[in-house]
Each structure stands twice: as structure tokens, then as C-alpha cells.
Write an enzyme that holds these catalytic residues in place. Structure first.
Site, PDB file in Angstrom:
ATOM      1  N   GLY A  75      -0.418   6.264   1.091  1.00 29.90           N
ATOM      2  CA  GLY A  75       0.915   5.638   1.133  1.00 29.90           C
ATOM      3  C   GLY A  75       1.390   5.192  -0.231  1.00 29.90           C
ATOM      4  O   GLY A  75       0.650   5.246  -1.220  1.00 29.90           O
ATOM      5  N   ASP A 250      -1.316  14.554  -1.222  1.00 26.64           N
ATOM      6  CA  ASP A 250      -0.352  13.440  -1.256  1.00 26.64           C
ATOM      7  C   ASP A 250       0.529  13.521  -2.499  1.00 26.64           C
ATOM      8  O   ASP A 250       1.484  12.759  -2.635  1.00 26.64           O
ATOM      9  CB  ASP A 250      -1.078  12.091  -1.217  1.00 26.64           C
ATOM     10  CG  ASP A 250      -2.156  11.970  -2.282  1.00 26.64           C
ATOM     11  OD1 ASP A 250      -3.060  12.828  -2.306  1.00 26.64           O
ATOM     12  OD2 ASP A 250      -2.086  11.051  -3.114  1.00 26.64           O
TER      13      ASP A 250
HETATM   14  P1  AMP Z   1      -2.312   8.946  -7.326  1.00 26.42           P
HETATM   15  O1  AMP Z   1      -3.667   9.524  -7.563  1.00 26.42           O
HETATM   16  O2  AMP Z   1      -1.663   8.309  -8.498  1.00 26.42           O
HETATM   17  O3  AMP Z   1      -1.413   9.890  -6.604  1.00 26.42           O
HETATM   18  O4  AMP Z   1      -2.545   7.697  -6.343  1.00 26.42           O
HETATM   19  C1  AMP Z   1      -3.223   7.798  -5.126  1.00 26.42           C
HETATM   20  C2  AMP Z   1      -2.835   6.640  -4.263  1.00 26.42           C
HETATM   21  O5  AMP Z   1      -3.150   5.404  -4.906  1.00 26.42           O
HETATM   22  C3  AMP Z   1      -1.356   6.573  -3.936  1.00 26.42           C
HETATM   23  O6  AMP Z   1      -1.248   6.167  -2.602  1.00 26.42           O
HETATM   24  C4  AMP Z   1      -0.836   5.522  -4.884  1.00 26.42           C
HETATM   25  O7  AMP Z   1       0.305   4.863  -4.387  1.00 26.42           O
HETATM   26  C5  AMP Z   1      -2.018   4.558  -4.984  1.00 26.42           C
HETATM   27  N1  AMP Z   1      -2.011   3.824  -6.257  1.00 26.42           N
HETATM   28  C6  AMP Z   1      -2.231   4.315  -7.497  1.00 26.42           C
HETATM   29  N2  AMP Z   1      -2.154   3.324  -8.421  1.00 26.42           N
HETATM   30  C7  AMP Z   1      -1.875   2.183  -7.746  1.00 26.42           C
HETATM   31  C8  AMP Z   1      -1.674   0.820  -8.133  1.00 26.42           C
HETATM   32  N3  AMP Z   1      -1.751   0.410  -9.387  1.00 26.42           N
HETATM   33  N4  AMP Z   1      -1.402  -0.070  -7.148  1.00 26.42           N
HETATM   34  C9  AMP Z   1      -1.337   0.312  -5.861  1.00 26.42           C
HETATM   35  N5  AMP Z   1      -1.526   1.549  -5.446  1.00 26.42           N
HETATM   36  C10 AMP Z   1      -1.792   2.501  -6.356  1.00 26.42           C
HETATM   37 MG    MG Z   2       0.382  10.050  -5.982  1.00 22.26          MG
END
Ligand code: AMP
Ligand code: MG
Length: 506
Positions: A75, A250
Site C-alpha cells: 500500500g 507493486d
Molecule cells: P518501494 O520499494 O519504494 O516501492 O516501497 C515498497 C513499499 O514500502 C511501498 O508500499 C511503499 O509505500 C513503502 N515505503 C517505502 N518507503 C517508505 C517510508 N519511508 N515510509 C512508509 N512506507 C514506505
Molecule cells: Mg513502490
């Protein structure tokens, strides 16, 4: 969050919002005036401090396969949608703040983003747009005034960094994982609702072609369209030398845009095995040359997710197989244009392309510089001499000492085949050069260039961001005084953090 595709959530207020960069074309598209842009309120709105009338912020719920494994619910952990704007030219556009605080999907993380990664997202998404690659856009980049704790290399050395928020813009932020999650939870009514929503809002012509009826046939044509868009997106990435770095499901846009700029990178020396993502350094699952296949793997996961709405494995499989054929065809067409030929002429051309990629990989040879240089080759000659082709190659090669005489001989043969092929095309040199120079960018957001802009910005100097933005508005042009930005990566940047390897920490 069960039985829901999103949750209402307010951005977390920040102490000192300040606008540091914006995209002029996005400002115009959204009909924001210069006065509004200059006003302090702009930064208040686009860091989430001020919610305007009509905005109803929410974060979306989705799941995903990360590095090949089902990760369950993920999410929008730090992305908050403000709502949609109906633009005059491009229809609905969703505004989304990235880094505006915790949401119900933040899990253990802080919901924030640092300046470093925000600059990378801001600059790259705009650069991609001007390169002609489908992408989410970026309206603005604001500092929040907050400090954010990050262990950039996950090595036990956390540091306080400047917090920032990018306002992203797209007609849809739905991902493959948005559909996978309700499917995994066997929540078929939510799955259907979401698919129907996606089709009616972002693929309305499919619906009208199907007489407005939501049925298996429509879902198949929707899936086929997503498959086609994913394929052509990845061919664009290969054309410009872009490596996404984290092609988890995602991070795959349902409308076929490049989304979620994290540890992405640009190919300097041509290397299909290269990945900028340190988390993927061993497996290289998402390296440059694996992207097309991963696109298909991800589509397979999406097919599994929507299967219960279709119940026709054969037709889904057919689309997945077509992806492979499409890709092959589009890759050949793309290479045909990169080399400046009027038309693909069969197996010999294919051999010429693959031999070229082989040669580019033998020693470090810059991909972007090479294709621009190739356009300068004199192709009218009967016989090529070394002095004809060597100057083409020299600016592309990282270590000249590695250019052995046997490799020179191979290059000489390749260049000879190339000019013969140009001659049989009967193509006017000007036509060939124009085609090549609108296919092969002169400027890309080389990793070291983004890093230089980041280092200056961390010291309060935003001029490099503005300069890069300006150069990357016209990436296919020669730009006199900025030509050094088109040259191969300087040696000092070879192993520097941020220039050659990036972590997911953002
Ligand atoms: P990503 O690998 O950047 O696509 O992130 C994977 C998941 O981690 C996604 O659901 C992002 O919204 C969540 N996410 C990444 N960084 C953060 C953060 N600093 N705070 C909250 N959620 C995060
Ligand atoms: Mg992402």
C-alpha cells in the site's frame, strides 16, 4: 485493510515548507498562475499542510510480489493522493504527495522521503517525459523543514537528512499489485469493482468497443492492452538506457507508465547485466537486460489475479505469449530506428544488432554516446579506413588501453557491414541522421549528474537542478555550452555512492 482499496488519511503537517523546483509544463497543465506558484501557500499545499476545498486525501491499498515473492499487503506507505484535477487538455489528473507522512500502510516506516530521493524522482520523471517515455509526472519539489533519519546503505550508519515532498501527477496510480491484493484475499467483489473502475476511468474506449458491457471478453481486452503498454514501455527503457531497478509488481503501473523512481539508473557503459540497485547486486533480477522478461513475469501475476473474473486460462496465456512476440518485434523496430534504417530487413539486420550489442559489451563503451556518434559516420564510402570509424568510437570508450587490435578488427568489420547496410537502404544521409537523432538521446539523466545536483542542493544550491531540468527539456538536441553533460561518465564517478550504486533507502 480488508474490503477496501484505499483509506482516507490526512498528510502530516510540516514545519517549514519551501518550494525548490517545479515543472513549468505541469504548472501550465494544471492551470496554476505565476502568482499562485510564487505564493507561500503553494508550498503549504504541496507538502500537505493545507488542504484545499474539494481535496479529500487518501492512500491506496495494494500488495505485490517483491523480488519474486508474494509480500502480502503493502500500500501507499508514504504517498497521499490529494484528489483529481480536470485539466483542459489531458483529462483527469491525480495529484499525489510522496513523503507526506504516515498512512495506514506505512507498516514500521516513517512515511517520509528525503531530499536526495525526491530530487531523483522529480528530475527523472520529467526527463523521461521529454524523452518520450510514458511516465508519471512531477509538479513540484518542496522541502518540508523536517529532518529524516536514514541509514542510506543499511550499514548501521544512520544520518539525519533533509525531508522533502514531490507532488506526482498521473491519470492513475493503480498498480498490478492493486489487483493482486483483493485476488489474494479472495475478495472477488472488490476485485471486480476495481477492474471495472480502472476500465471505465482509464480505458473507456475498451468499454465502448464492448457495447458498455463488463464481461470476460472486456477483461481480456483490458489485460491485452496492459500487456501491450507494458511491452512498449520496456522497449522505450531499452532504447534510452534506463534501468528501473525495482520492478516489483507493486511498482508496475496499470496504465503502462514508469512509476516509483527509486534506485533506478542509466546505462553509461553498455552492459545488459548492470543494475543500479545494491539490494539486487547478487541476483540481478532487475538488471537492464532482464526487464522485458520481468515485465512478462509481472503480467503473469496480474493474469493470475484477474483469472477469477475471466475463467479462461487459454486466452490469458495467448496474451502472455503474444507479449513475447510483440516484444521481439518492437525491439527489432526500435533497433532499426536506432541504427537509422528505413525498415527492418530480416535476419541479417537482427544479426547486425546483436553483434553490435556484443561489441559494445566487450570493453566499457558508452551506450548513449555511441549511438549519437554513429550518426556521424560517413556512410557513402566504398571502403572504410580506420581513420573513418576510430574517431566515432574514441569518445565512447572508457579505457582506451583495452581496445586491442583484435577488437579493432571486429569493430572495423562491423562498421563496414553497417555502411553497406546504409547504402542498400538507399537512404539519404540526412534522413538517416534525423531518424537516429530523434531516437537516440544526446542527454540522459546520468547517475552522476543527478548526484551532483543532489550534493549541491543539500548545501542549499538548487541551480544544478534547474540547469538539468532545462537541458533535459530537449534531450535529443545538441546544446552547445552544455555538451559536457552529454559526455561519458567522468572517472571520479565510477565507484562513487549514488553514481554507480543506489540503495532502496529513500
Ligand atoms: P518501494 O520499494 O519504494 O516501492 O516501497 C515498497 C513499499 O514500502 C511501498 O508500499 C511503499 O509505500 C513503502 N515505503 C517505502 N518507503 C517508505 C517510508 N519511508 N515510509 C512508509 N512506507 C514506505
Ligand atoms: Mg513502490
Amino acid at each position: 485493510m480488508f474490503n477496501a482499496a484505499y483509506s482516507w488519511v490526512k498528510p502530516t503537517p510540516v514545519t517549514k515548507p519551501a518550494l525548490i523546483a517545479f515543472s513549468q509544463s505541469m504548472v501550465e497543465l494544471l492551470d496554476i498562475s505565476t502568482t499562485e506558484l510564487a505564493h507561500y501557500e503553494f508550498a503549504e499545499i504541496f507538502t500537505g499542510n493545507k488542504i484545499l476545498k474539494g481535496m479529500q486525501p487518501f492512500a491506496m491499498c495494494y500488495g505485490g510480489h517483491q523480488f519474486g515473492h508474494w509480500a502480502g499487503q503493502l500500500g501507499d506507505g508514504r504517498a497521499i493522493n490529494l484528489g483529481e484535477v480536470l485539466t483542459n487538455i489531458h483529462g483527469r489528473k491525480m495529484l499525489q504527495l510522496k513523503g507526506a507522512g504516515r498512512t495506514p500502510y506505512s507498516r514500521t516506516a516513517d512515511g517520509l522521503a528525503v531530499l536526495r530521493s525526491s530530487i531523483r524522482e522529480f528530475l527523472c520523471s520529467e526527463a523521461m517525459f521529454h524523452l518520450g517515455v510514458p511516465t508519471t509526472r512531477a509538479l513540484s519539489l518542496c522541502l518540508t523543514g523536517e529532518q529524516v533519519n536514514r541509514d542510506m546503505f543499511y550499514d548501521g550508519h544512520p544520518k539525519l537528512e533533509l525531508g522533502a515532498v514531490v507532488c506526482r501527477v498521473s491519470s492513475s496510480f493503480l498498480r498490478f499489485g492493486s489487483f493482486q491484493l483483493p485476488a489474494a484475499r479472495k475478495d472477488l467483489s472488490l476485485l471486480k469493482q476495481l477492474v471495472d473502475y480502472s476500465i471505465s476511468t482509464d480505458f473507456p474506449s475498451l468499454l465502448s468497443d464492448n457495447a458498455g458491457v463488463f464481461n470476460g471478453k472486456l477483461y481480456l481486452s483490458w489485460f491485452a492492452e496492459i500487456s501491450n503498454r507494458t511491452c512498449s514501455l520496456i522497449v522505450h527503457w531499452l532504447r534510452v538506457g534506463f534501468v528501473h531497478g525495482v520492478m516489483n509488481t507493486d511498482n508496475m503501473s496499470i496504465i503502462g507508465e514508469t512509476i516509483d523512481y527509486g534506485p533506478y539508473g542509466w546505462i553509461d557503459n553498455f552492459d545488459i547485466h548492470w543494475t543500479p540497485n545494491t539490494t539486487d547486486a547478487q541476483g540481478k533480477r532487475y538488471c537492464f537486460g532482464a526487464q522485458a522478461e520481468i515485465g512478462q513475469w509481472n503480467l503473469f501475476q496480474l493474469a493470475n489475479a484477474i483469472f477469477p473474473l475471466i475463467n479462461d486460462a487459454e486466452s490469458l496465456n495467448l496474451i502472455l505469449n503474444q507479449y513475447a512476440d510483440n516484444y521481439q518485434q518492437q525491439w527489432l523496430a526500435m533497433m532499426t530506428e536506432k541504427l537509422g534504417f528505413a525498415q527492418y530487413q530480416g535476419k541479417d539486420d537482427q544479426q547486425l544488432f546483436t553483434d553490435l550489442e556484443g561489441l559494445l559489451s566487450v570493453i566499457e563503451t558508452d551506450m548513449t554516446v555511441f549511438y549519437r556518434q554513429l550518426a556521424k559516420l560517413e556512410t557513402k564510402k566504398e571502403l572504410l579506413q580506420e581513420q573513418d570509424w576510430l574517431p566515432i568510437l574514441v569518445p565512447c570508450i572508457y579505457d582506451f588501453a583495452e581496445l586491442t587490435s583484435s577488437l579493432k578488427e571486429q569493430w572495423s568489420q562491423w562498421f563496414s557491414r553497417y555502411i553497406k547496410r546504409c547504402q542498400c537502404d538507399n537512404n539519404d544521409a540526412e534522413v538517416r541522421i534525423a531518424l537516429m537523432n530523434r531516437t537516440n538521446p544526446n542527454f540522459v539523466l546520468r547517475n552522476y549528474l543527478a548526484q551532483q545536483a543532489i550534493e549541491a542542493a543539500e548545501q542549499g544550491d538548487y541551480s544544478e537542478i534547474v540547469k538539468l531540468q532545462k537541458i533535459l527539456l530537449c534531450p535529443y538536441d545538441e546544446q552547445g555550452k552544455y555538451e559536457k553533460y552529454a559526455q561519458k561518465r567522468p572517472e571520479w564517478a565510477r565507484n562513487k555512492a549514488g553514481c554507480s550504486a543506489l540503495s532502496c533507502s529513500s
